[in-house]
Design a protein around this motif. Structure first.
Motif, PDB file in Angstrom:
ATOM      1  N   ALA A  99      49.816  40.203  49.467  1.00 40.55           N
ATOM      2  CA  ALA A  99      48.968  40.898  48.499  1.00 40.55           C
ATOM      3  C   ALA A  99      48.162  41.997  49.198  1.00 40.55           C
ATOM      4  O   ALA A  99      47.989  43.095  48.647  1.00 40.55           O
ATOM      5  N   LYS A 100      47.671  41.741  50.400  1.00 40.27           N
ATOM      6  CA  LYS A 100      46.905  42.740  51.156  1.00 40.27           C
ATOM      7  C   LYS A 100      47.785  43.932  51.511  1.00 40.27           C
ATOM      8  O   LYS A 100      47.350  45.095  51.451  1.00 40.27           O
ATOM      9  N   ALA A 105      49.164  49.519  50.534  1.00 39.77           N
ATOM     10  CA  ALA A 105      50.172  50.509  50.172  1.00 39.77           C
ATOM     11  C   ALA A 105      49.815  51.231  48.870  1.00 39.77           C
ATOM     12  O   ALA A 105      50.449  52.218  48.506  1.00 39.77           O
ATOM     13  N   GLY A 106      48.803  50.745  48.171  1.00 40.32           N
ATOM     14  CA  GLY A 106      48.390  51.375  46.916  1.00 40.32           C
ATOM     15  C   GLY A 106      49.208  50.921  45.714  1.00 40.32           C
ATOM     16  O   GLY A 106      49.130  51.506  44.643  1.00 40.32           O
ATOM     17  N   THR A 107      50.005  49.885  45.885  1.00 41.55           N
ATOM     18  CA  THR A 107      50.846  49.389  44.801  1.00 41.55           C
ATOM     19  C   THR A 107      50.029  48.646  43.754  1.00 41.55           C
ATOM     20  O   THR A 107      50.323  48.736  42.558  1.00 41.55           O
ATOM     21  N   ILE A 108      49.012  47.920  44.200  1.00 38.47           N
ATOM     22  CA  ILE A 108      48.161  47.170  43.273  1.00 38.47           C
ATOM     23  C   ILE A 108      46.709  47.597  43.463  1.00 38.47           C
ATOM     24  O   ILE A 108      46.339  48.172  44.487  1.00 38.47           O
ATOM     25  N   TYR A 113      44.543  42.527  43.474  1.00 42.57           N
ATOM     26  CA  TYR A 113      44.525  41.854  44.773  1.00 42.57           C
ATOM     27  C   TYR A 113      43.658  40.602  44.713  1.00 42.57           C
ATOM     28  O   TYR A 113      44.057  39.542  45.193  1.00 42.57           O
ATOM     29  N   GLU A 114      42.478  40.717  44.106  1.00 43.30           N
ATOM     30  CA  GLU A 114      41.581  39.567  43.987  1.00 43.30           C
ATOM     31  C   GLU A 114      42.228  38.462  43.153  1.00 43.30           C
ATOM     32  O   GLU A 114      42.094  37.272  43.458  1.00 43.30           O
ATOM     33  N   ALA A 115      42.950  38.854  42.095  1.00 43.37           N
ATOM     34  CA  ALA A 115      43.622  37.860  41.253  1.00 43.37           C
ATOM     35  C   ALA A 115      44.712  37.130  42.029  1.00 43.37           C
ATOM     36  O   ALA A 115      44.836  35.898  41.953  1.00 43.37           O
TER      37      ALA A 115
END
Length: 128
Positions: A99-100, A105-108, A113-115
């Motif tokens: 997730a990090k 990468a700017g994907t999310i 990310y927190e979710a």
């Protein structure tokens, strides 16, 4: 009035059982790769003219093959569902690292990310 309903119910049950056997035999015939077209046509003709006896004879003659074809059909279905199921991760740390990487990468977004991080840690609520 009650005996009429009872007999109607009994005949309805037999009719649906009869339809089930015919559909079952036809479905199994088309799954059978070992039988050629003429044998399949013969079974279907016999099903039309002598359905009950043909159903019983078919189950007796092809009982082992029916079980094998049912097993193969079910295992193919399970494999198809497994393709859509996400793979289990080794640990929550791996999920958080993935997730990090997506966040970097700017994907999310930060919220996504927190979710994902909360889900990996097993928290039911995102703010926990």
């Amino acid at each position: 009035m009650t005996p009429v309903f009872f007999w109607w119910l009994l005949w309805a049950f037999y009719f649906f059982a009869y339809l089930y056997v015919i559909i079952f035999v036809i479905r199994d015939l088309f799954r059978d790769d070992k039988a050629n077209g003429w044998i399949k046509a013969l079974w279907i003709i016999l099903l039309v003219f002598v359905p009950f006896l043909t159903g019983i004879i078919y189950v007796i003659v092809n009982g082992k093959g029916i079980a094998e074809r049912e097993y193969q059909a079910r295992s193919r279905t399970v494999a198809e569902y497994d393709d859509y199921r996400p793979a289990a991760s080794a640990s929550p740390a791996d999920d958080i690292a993935r997730a990090k990487a997506l966040l970097d990468a700017g994907t999310i977004s930060q919220g996504e990310y927190e979710a994902l991080k909360s889900k990996a840690l097993g928290n039911q609520y995102y703010g926990a």
